[in-house]
Design a protein around this motif. Structure first.
Motif, mmCIF file in Angstrom:
data_model
loop_
_atom_site.group_PDB
_atom_site.id
_atom_site.type_symbol
_atom_site.label_atom_id
_atom_site.label_comp_id
_atom_site.label_asym_id
_atom_site.label_seq_id
_atom_site.Cartn_x
_atom_site.Cartn_y
_atom_site.Cartn_z
ATOM 1 N N ASP A 219 1.143 -0.949 0.036
ATOM 2 C CA ASP A 219 0.382 0.268 -0.124
ATOM 3 C C ASP A 219 1.166 1.621 -0.001
ATOM 4 O OD1 ASP A 219 -2.846 -1.592 0.139
ATOM 5 O OD2 ASP A 219 -2.813 -1.151 2.299
ATOM 6 N N THR A 220 0.054 2.450 -0.668
ATOM 7 C CA THR A 220 1.516 3.345 0.249
ATOM 8 C C THR A 220 0.365 4.555 -0.184
ATOM 9 O OG1 THR A 220 0.852 3.549 -3.067
ATOM 10 C CG2 THR A 220 2.442 2.541 -2.896
ATOM 11 N N VAL A 221 1.537 6.064 0.938
ATOM 12 C CA VAL A 221 0.314 6.923 1.555
ATOM 13 C C VAL A 221 1.018 7.719 1.162
ATOM 14 C CG1 VAL A 221 1.224 6.492 3.693
ATOM 15 C CG2 VAL A 221 -0.669 7.256 2.863
ATOM 16 N N VAL A 222 1.029 8.785 1.002
ATOM 17 C CA VAL A 222 1.077 10.513 1.161
ATOM 18 C C VAL A 222 0.575 11.260 2.642
ATOM 19 C CG1 VAL A 222 0.798 12.725 0.286
ATOM 20 C CG2 VAL A 222 0.219 10.538 -1.749
ATOM 21 N N ILE A 223 2.058 12.042 2.531
ATOM 22 C CA ILE A 223 2.048 12.774 3.847
ATOM 23 C C ILE A 223 2.106 13.914 3.863
ATOM 24 C CG2 ILE A 223 2.074 10.647 5.425
ATOM 25 C CD1 ILE A 223 4.800 11.262 6.289
ATOM 26 N N GLU A 224 1.715 14.844 4.182
ATOM 27 C CA GLU A 224 1.966 15.958 4.336
ATOM 28 C C GLU A 224 1.975 17.006 5.633
ATOM 29 O OE1 GLU A 224 0.135 18.619 1.195
ATOM 30 O OE2 GLU A 224 0.233 17.336 -1.129
ATOM 31 N N TYR A 225 2.880 17.813 5.700
ATOM 32 C CA TYR A 225 3.243 18.909 6.924
ATOM 33 C C TYR A 225 4.437 19.259 7.325
ATOM 34 C CZ TYR A 225 7.687 16.537 7.844
ATOM 35 O OH TYR A 225 8.854 15.575 7.509
ATOM 36 N N GLU A 226 4.074 20.654 7.920
ATOM 37 C CA GLU A 226 4.589 21.819 7.352
ATOM 38 C C GLU A 226 4.882 22.763 8.784
ATOM 39 O OE1 GLU A 226 3.460 26.373 7.012
ATOM 40 O OE2 GLU A 226 3.534 25.052 5.087
ATOM 41 N N LEU A 227 6.432 22.792 9.120
ATOM 42 C CA LEU A 227 7.364 23.509 10.467
ATOM 43 C C LEU A 227 7.269 24.859 10.081
ATOM 44 C CD1 LEU A 227 9.739 20.446 11.878
ATOM 45 C CD2 LEU A 227 7.365 20.476 12.368
ATOM 46 N N SER A 228 6.925 25.740 11.251
ATOM 47 C CA SER A 228 7.602 26.532 11.784
ATOM 48 C C SER A 228 9.077 26.853 12.375
ATOM 49 C CB SER A 228 6.477 27.181 12.434
ATOM 50 O OG SER A 228 6.416 27.550 13.954
ATOM 51 N N ARG A 229 9.750 28.074 12.232
ATOM 52 C CA ARG A 229 10.945 28.018 12.348
ATOM 53 C C ARG A 229 12.296 26.981 12.532
ATOM 54 N NH1 ARG A 229 6.933 29.793 16.159
ATOM 55 N NH2 ARG A 229 7.282 28.446 18.056
ATOM 56 N N PRO A 230 11.564 26.629 11.409
ATOM 57 C CA PRO A 230 12.922 25.596 10.995
ATOM 58 C C PRO A 230 14.270 25.933 11.368
ATOM 59 C CG PRO A 230 12.439 26.012 8.656
ATOM 60 C CD PRO A 230 11.426 26.980 10.289
ATOM 61 N N ALA A 231 15.381 24.915 11.384
ATOM 62 C CA ALA A 231 17.062 25.303 11.582
ATOM 63 C C ALA A 231 16.664 26.080 10.515
ATOM 64 C CB ALA A 231 17.368 23.741 11.895
ATOM 65 N N ALA A 232 18.022 27.248 10.825
ATOM 66 C CA ALA A 232 18.497 28.073 9.741
ATOM 67 C C ALA A 232 19.448 27.644 8.507
ATOM 68 C CB ALA A 232 19.826 28.903 10.640
#
Length: 305
Positions: A219-232
Motif C-alpha cells: 500500500d502507498t500513502v501520501v503525507i504532508e506537514y509543515e514546520l515553523s521555525r526550522p533550523a537556519a
C-alpha cells in the motif's frame, strides 16, 4: 490467554470468514488485509492500531476491551516507551528489529545522544517497514534572511503489514527562554495524516505521523506537514534510500543571495562536498533534484553579498 488465541476463538465463534471481517472493517473506514488478519490470529504479528482492535471487538461481538487488554501485554523483545508518555496506543513500543540500523541513524546527527532521547519517546515500529518513494521539501526564508517554514510532502509504500505511522525528526531553531513562555516550533498543515506524540529538545523536534488508514504490504500513502521555525541551515538526513528527492529553497523577493550550492556529506560530523552551483531563478528560488539518494545528508547552502 494470549491475544492471538483470543482473536482466533472469537473469529471461529462469529462464523465470519476473514474476507467478511475485512469487508466490515473497510465499511468503517479501516483498511486491513486478509493476510494481516490471518497473521494476527496465528500469532505471527500483532495489530498496531487500537482503533482496529476496538472495531474487531464490535464486529466479532466480544466484550468491549477483552481483546484490547490482551494487546497491551508486552510481547517478547518489546522495549517499553521511556518518559511515561501520555496518549498514543499504550502498551509497549517496539523498536526496529535491527539495532545496527538505529545506531546508524544516530550517526547522521551532530548530537547523537539528544537524537536518541527524542526518538526514544516515540513509536518507531513502522519506520523500518516503509520505503520512501519521494520526498519534496519547500524551505522558505523571510526578508530578514531567517527561515519561516519547511513544508514537506512524502510518498511512502509499506513493505510489511499493519503499518499505521512513521516518525519524523527535524532540526529547528533553538529559541532561548525569555521572560515569557518558551516558543516551540509548530507542526501544522497536516494532510492525509494526523499528529501523534510530539517531542522537542534543544534544537530538535520529533513527532509521529499517523496515517488515515492502516497499511498492508504494498500500500502507498501520501503525507504532508509543515514546520515553523526550522533550523537556519537547510539539509536533509537520509538513514534509508529515497527514490526521488526534491528540495526547493524560496528566498524573499527583497533578499536574494549571491550564490547557491547543493552539497552532500556522509554523517553528522563529516565535511560538506559541493554538488555544484544552483541557479536562482526569477521566482527567487533554487532547487536540487536527485534520484536514488542513498544513506547520508544532502542540502542546499547559500552566500549573501
Amino acid at each position: 490467554m494470549e491475544f492471538a488465541g483470543a482473536l482466533r476463538q472469537a473469529i471461529q465463534a462469529s462464523g465470519l470468514t476473514l474476507e467478511r471481517i475485512r469487508h466490515r472493517l473497510a465499511q468503517r473506514g479501516l483498511t486491513v488485509s486478509v493476510a494481516s488478519l490471518s497473521y494476527w490470529q496465528r500469532g505471527r504479528s500483532r495489530p498496531r492500531s487500537r482503533a482496529v482492535v476496538a472495531t474487531l471487538e464490535e464486529i466479532l461481538r466480544v466484550p468491549g476491551g477483552s481483546l484490547l487488554e490482551l494487546l497491551d501485554d508486552p510481547v517478547p523483545g518489546a522495549v517499553p516507551a521511556r518518559g511515561g508518555l501520555a496518549g498514543g496506543r499504550g502498551g509497549a513500543v517496539q523498536q526496529p528489529s535491527s539495532g545496527g540500523q538505529a545506531g546508524a541513524d544516530r550517526e547522521l546527527w551532530p548530537d547523537p545522544e539528544r537524537y536518541a532521547r527524542v526518538v526514544g519517546q516515540l513509536d518507531r515500529s513502522g519506520d523500518h517497514r516503509v520505503e520512501r518513494l519521494s520526498v519534496h521539501d519547500l524551505y522558505r526564508l523571510g526578508p530578514d534572511r531567517r527561515p519561516r517554514a519547511l513544508a514537506v510532502r512524502e510518498v511512502l509504500r509499506a513493505t510489511g503489514d499493519d503499518v499505521d505511522r512513521v516518525v519524523r525528526v527535524h532540526p529547528v531553531e533553538d529559541l532561548a527562554p525569555g521572560p515569557g513562555p518558551r516558543l516551540e516550533p509548530d507542526l501544522a498543515g497536516l494532510r492525509y495524516c494526523r499528529p501523534g506524540r510530539v517531542r522537542a529538545e534543544g534544537g530538535l523536534i520529533g513527532f509521529e505521523l499517523i496515517f488515515d488508514r492502516v497499511l498492508a504490504s504494498g500500500d502507498t500513502v501520501v503525507i504532508e506537514y509543515e514546520l515553523s521555525r526550522p533550523a537556519a541551515e537547510y539539509e536533509r538526513r537520509f538513514p534509508r534510500p529515497v527514490r526521488d528527492y526534491l528540495a526547493v529553497v524560496q528566498f524573499h523577493a527583497e533578499m536574494l543571495p549571491a550564490r547557491c550550492y547543493g552539497f552532500a556529506r556522509e554523517g553528522g560530523g563529516a565535511p560538506r562536498r559541493r554538488l555544484g552551483e544552483l541557479w536562482i531563478g526569477a521566482s527567487g528560488s533554487a532547487h536540487l533534484a536527485l534520484g536514488d539518494v542513498r544513506r547520508g545528508i544532502v542540502g542546499i547552502e547559500w552566500e549573501w553579498e
